[in-house]
Enzyme design. Structure first.
Site, PDB file in Angstrom:
ATOM      1  N   HIS A   1      48.851 -21.901  -9.622  1.00 31.40           N
ATOM      2  CA  HIS A   1      48.742 -20.508 -10.047  1.00 31.40           C
ATOM      3  C   HIS A   1      49.635 -20.160 -11.238  1.00 31.40           C
ATOM      4  O   HIS A   1      49.175 -19.616 -12.251  1.00 31.40           O
ATOM      5  CB  HIS A   1      49.056 -19.556  -8.894  1.00 31.40           C
ATOM      6  CG  HIS A   1      48.975 -18.113  -9.284  1.00 31.40           C
ATOM      7  ND1 HIS A   1      50.051 -17.410  -9.792  1.00 31.40           N
ATOM      8  CD2 HIS A   1      47.935 -17.252  -9.308  1.00 31.40           C
ATOM      9  CE1 HIS A   1      49.674 -16.182 -10.084  1.00 31.40           C
ATOM     10  NE2 HIS A   1      48.396 -16.046  -9.799  1.00 31.40           N
TER      11      HIS A   1
ATOM     12  N   HIS B   1      41.642 -17.282  -0.932  1.00 29.13           N
ATOM     13  CA  HIS B   1      42.445 -17.128  -2.134  1.00 29.13           C
ATOM     14  C   HIS B   1      43.592 -18.140  -2.165  1.00 29.13           C
ATOM     15  O   HIS B   1      44.494 -18.085  -1.329  1.00 29.13           O
ATOM     16  CB  HIS B   1      42.994 -15.696  -2.144  1.00 29.13           C
ATOM     17  CG  HIS B   1      43.826 -15.360  -3.321  1.00 29.13           C
ATOM     18  ND1 HIS B   1      45.167 -15.077  -3.234  1.00 29.13           N
ATOM     19  CD2 HIS B   1      43.505 -15.241  -4.635  1.00 29.13           C
ATOM     20  CE1 HIS B   1      45.642 -14.792  -4.430  1.00 29.13           C
ATOM     21  NE2 HIS B   1      44.654 -14.878  -5.301  1.00 29.13           N
TER      22      HIS B   1
END
Ligand code: G3P
Ligand code: CA
Length: 300
Positions: free
Chosen positions: A90, A48
């Site tokens: 992100h 991730h």
């Protein structure tokens, strides 16, 4: 909190999936099996934002560490710059990891490249601090593919600008163009090298319309009654692991959909999810997950 179904509640972030009720779904189209992930039997370990528990997220070092820890996929979150480049980042704002209060979509690639996206990690996680993290740069999608090549598996998220639904105009077209250029998708692509994910049903439907063979994963907790609709464009779902239970996993699997919960960092949670029958999961600690998968398989 809104009741989702018995025993499970839905967070505000997941409410974005309410859009399922409002948007027309194009007719289902036959999926090209050759584009499905490596093996539906395999439990996939998704690094991730890279191995982001140990190194600054979305940097080459974080992805490299994910690969060294033998993650099956490295996960990338996509934002689009003012001048139309896809970068792996992100947040919509670069403040948290880049220390400047600006939106990615309002910055050029050249401006983004001036940012140091490594130092924040050393300050926030001194136990994993490393001088080599200082000065790390934002990466474009192309740079990441050039660095890690076609034998790496990429799990790519189209990030929306708001609480769920609107990606920057042109993001999906650009993504398909870049992946086609590198033959990560298309008639001669090898199976399983790319999975595409989004919280935004609109973004996934746009990708599906651009190329109905793309393997897509709908993020968020999809209500059981809406799984059939999601199945028209996606091959799996990616819920927050804290918002599901064993029954939900069974319902998803019974529909023939894959389920990859995020973001699972504790071994106890990993073990429970594997017992429930998930097909894999996102983790900041791919080494931990591989240990748990090994232990799980040895008991079978
Ligand atoms: O893409 C799965 C998971 O990463 C979704 O949450 O906020 O970490 O992108 P986020
Ligand atoms: Ca993500």
């Amino acid at each position: 909190m809104k009741p989702l179904f018995k025993g499970i509640t839905l967070s505000l972030a997941s409410l974005t999936l309410g859009a399922f009720m409002l948007t027309a779904v194009p007719p289902a189209q036959a999926k090209n099996q050759s584009h499905l992930p490596v093996s539906e039997q395999k439990i996939v370990n998704v690094a991730h934002r890279g191995a982001s528990g140990y190194a600054p997220e979305h940097t080459l070092l974080s992805y490299q560490l994910g690969k060294e820890m033998k993650a099956d996929y490295i996960e990338l979150d996509l934002q689009m710059t003012k001048d139309g480049h896809l970068v792996s980042f992100h947040d919509t704002n670069v403040k948290r990891t880049g220390s400047v209060d600006k939106l990615v979509k309002d910055m050029t690639l050249e401006e983004l490249k001036q940012l140091d996206v490594g130092t924040w990690f050393n300050n926030t996680y001194p136990e994993y601090a490393n001088p080599s993290y200082v000065g790390l740069q934002v990466q474009t999608l192309e740079e990441i593919i050039e660095e890690f090549g076609l034998n790496t598996h990429y799990y790519i998220e189209t990030k929306a600008q708001n609480a769920g639904n609107t990606t920057v105009e042109g993001m999906e077209e650009k993504l398909v163009q870049v992946l086609s250029h590198y033959k990560l998708i298309g008639p001669n692509a090898r199976a399983g090298h790319v999975l595409l994910q989004s919280f935004s049903p609109a973004s996934l439907k746009k990708l599906h319309a651009l190329n109905p063979t793309l393997p897509l994963v709908q993020l968020g907790v999809v209500q059981p009654g809406q799984l059939a609709e999601v199945q028209q464009y996606a091959i799996g779902v990616g819920p927050n692991f804290k918002q599901i239970d064993a029954n939900y996993v069974k319902q998803v699997r019974d529909m023939g959909l894959m389920i990859h919960p995020y973001t699972v960092n504790e071994k106890e949670d990993m073990r429970r999810l594997l017992e429930w029958g998930v097909n894999g999961m996102f983790t900041n600690y791919p080494d931990r997950l591989n240990e748990v998968i090994k232990e799980f398989k040895s008991k079978k």
